[in-house]
Write a protein that holds these residues in place. Structure first.
Motif, PDB file in Angstrom:
ATOM      1  N   TRP A   1       0.813  -1.208   0.000  1.00 43.30           N
ATOM      2  CA  TRP A   1       0.000   0.000   0.000  1.00 43.30           C
ATOM      3  C   TRP A   1       0.853   1.267   0.000  1.00 43.30           C
ATOM      4  N   ASP A   2       2.140   1.144   0.303  1.00 47.41           N
ATOM      5  CA  ASP A   2       2.977   2.329   0.498  1.00 47.41           C
ATOM      6  C   ASP A   2       3.044   3.273  -0.711  1.00 47.41           C
ATOM      7  N   PRO A   3       3.253   2.778  -1.939  1.00 50.09           N
ATOM      8  CA  PRO A   3       3.327   3.727  -3.066  1.00 50.09           C
ATOM      9  C   PRO A   3       2.080   4.590  -3.230  1.00 50.09           C
ATOM     10  N   PRO A   4       0.872   3.990  -3.256  1.00 49.02           N
ATOM     11  CA  PRO A   4      -0.304   4.884  -3.370  1.00 49.02           C
ATOM     12  C   PRO A   4      -0.475   5.801  -2.169  1.00 49.02           C
ATOM     13  N   LEU A   5      -0.087   5.334  -0.971  1.00 52.51           N
ATOM     14  CA  LEU A   5      -0.179   6.205   0.202  1.00 52.51           C
ATOM     15  C   LEU A   5       0.765   7.392   0.054  1.00 52.51           C
TER      16      LEU A   5
ATOM     17  N   PHE B   1       7.221   6.636  -9.593  1.00 51.25           N
ATOM     18  CA  PHE B   1       7.829   5.541  -8.857  1.00 51.25           C
ATOM     19  C   PHE B   1       8.567   4.577  -9.770  1.00 51.25           C
ATOM     20  N   MET B   2       9.631   3.990  -9.241  1.00 54.51           N
ATOM     21  CA  MET B   2      10.233   2.824  -9.869  1.00 54.51           C
ATOM     22  C   MET B   2       9.418   1.600  -9.454  1.00 54.51           C
TER      23      MET B   2
ATOM     24  N   GLY C   1       2.023   6.541 -12.522  1.00 51.37           N
ATOM     25  CA  GLY C   1       3.333   7.166 -12.511  1.00 51.37           C
ATOM     26  C   GLY C   1       4.505   6.232 -12.307  1.00 51.37           C
ATOM     27  N   ALA C   2       4.308   4.925 -12.479  1.00 53.10           N
ATOM     28  CA  ALA C   2       5.409   3.977 -12.285  1.00 53.10           C
ATOM     29  C   ALA C   2       6.163   3.756 -13.589  1.00 53.10           C
TER      30      ALA C   2
ATOM     31  N   LYS D   1      10.296  17.038 -11.592  1.00 51.07           N
ATOM     32  CA  LYS D   1       9.209  16.211 -11.082  1.00 51.07           C
ATOM     33  C   LYS D   1       9.577  15.584  -9.739  1.00 51.07           C
ATOM     34  N   ILE D   2       8.638  14.827  -9.191  1.00 47.89           N
ATOM     35  CA  ILE D   2       8.826  14.198  -7.889  1.00 47.89           C
ATOM     36  C   ILE D   2       9.015  12.696  -8.048  1.00 47.89           C
ATOM     37  N   LEU D   3      10.076  12.178  -7.431  1.00 44.40           N
ATOM     38  CA  LEU D   3      10.344  10.747  -7.401  1.00 44.40           C
ATOM     39  C   LEU D   3      10.028  10.213  -6.012  1.00 44.40           C
ATOM     40  N   GLY D   4       9.259   9.140  -5.954  1.00 43.32           N
ATOM     41  CA  GLY D   4       9.017   8.451  -4.693  1.00 43.32           C
ATOM     42  C   GLY D   4       9.868   7.197  -4.658  1.00 43.32           C
TER      43      GLY D   4
END
Length: 201
Positions: A45-49, A60-61, A80-81, A105-108
């Motif tokens: 769940w972490d990436p969507p959170l 995201f990678m 966005g992956a 841009k923003i990288l998570g």
């Protein structure tokens, strides 16, 4: 409405109704320019959170195997992956990441590289330090405090950007990468320890 905003709205509804999420520190995210969000990793769940807690889009990678699954590939791409080969120096993914940051841009990213089984913040991999040192992105530590259980609170805390000026000016090398990685993980760990006892129930 873009697919990203649509999916983000969907996840925000889930996190609000099912997990009673608490979001802290949105004001620490720069309103423009490149940003690297560095978070601990406890769940799928972490990436969507991580992306749902702020207004700007987060990229995201994701391991390349996920892009071989037709429907899932479409969904994560719209969220966005982009693919990366795990366990190898994927030059294409590195170039894509640096280009993304050059474009403001923003990288998570999850520096631990894998999910924690205990919920504690583990050691970081050097990849995040490489991106931080080879770009001028603001590096924002993020603490995710779980666990994800229905109707129990999940908390995400965005910290203040880390000052990497001296490390960016230092001679590049393995020592600098390790020092940068350790600093980033220490900031994540500090946020985690500071806020986990403050989760309202």
């Amino acid at each position: 409405m873009s697919y990203y905003r649509l999916f983000r709205g969907f996840f925000r509804t889930i996190f609000s109704l099912v997990f009673r999420w608490q979001v802290i520190g949105r004001e620490h995210i720069p309103k423009e320019g490149p940003v690297i969000l560095c978070a601990n990793h406890i769940s799928l769940w972490d990436p969507p959170l991580l992306g749902s807690g702020i207004e700007r889009q987060v990229f995201f990678m994701a391991k390349e195997e996920l892009f071989r699954i037709p429907v899932l590939s479409f969904l994560i791409t719209k969220f966005g992956a982009f693919p990366v080969k795990r366990g190898a120096g994927d030059r294409a993914a590195i170039r894509s990441t640096l280009k993304l940051l050059e474009e403001g841009k923003i990288l998570g990213i999850f520096p631990e590289g894998t999910r924690s089984k205990t919920g504690e913040v583990g050691a970081g991999m050097p990849g995040v330090a490489m991106f931080a040192l080879r770009s001028q992105a603001a590096v924002v530590p993020v603490a995710i405090i779980g666990p994800y259980r229905p109707f129990r609170p999940i908390k995400i805390v965005y910290g203040k950007p880390i000052d990497l000026t001296s490390l960016r000016e230092a001679k590049a090398g393995s020592d600098t990468l390790k020092e940068t990685t350790d600093l980033i993980m220490a900031e994540i760990r500090s946020l985690h320890e500071q806020h986990r006892s403050k989760v309202s129930v």
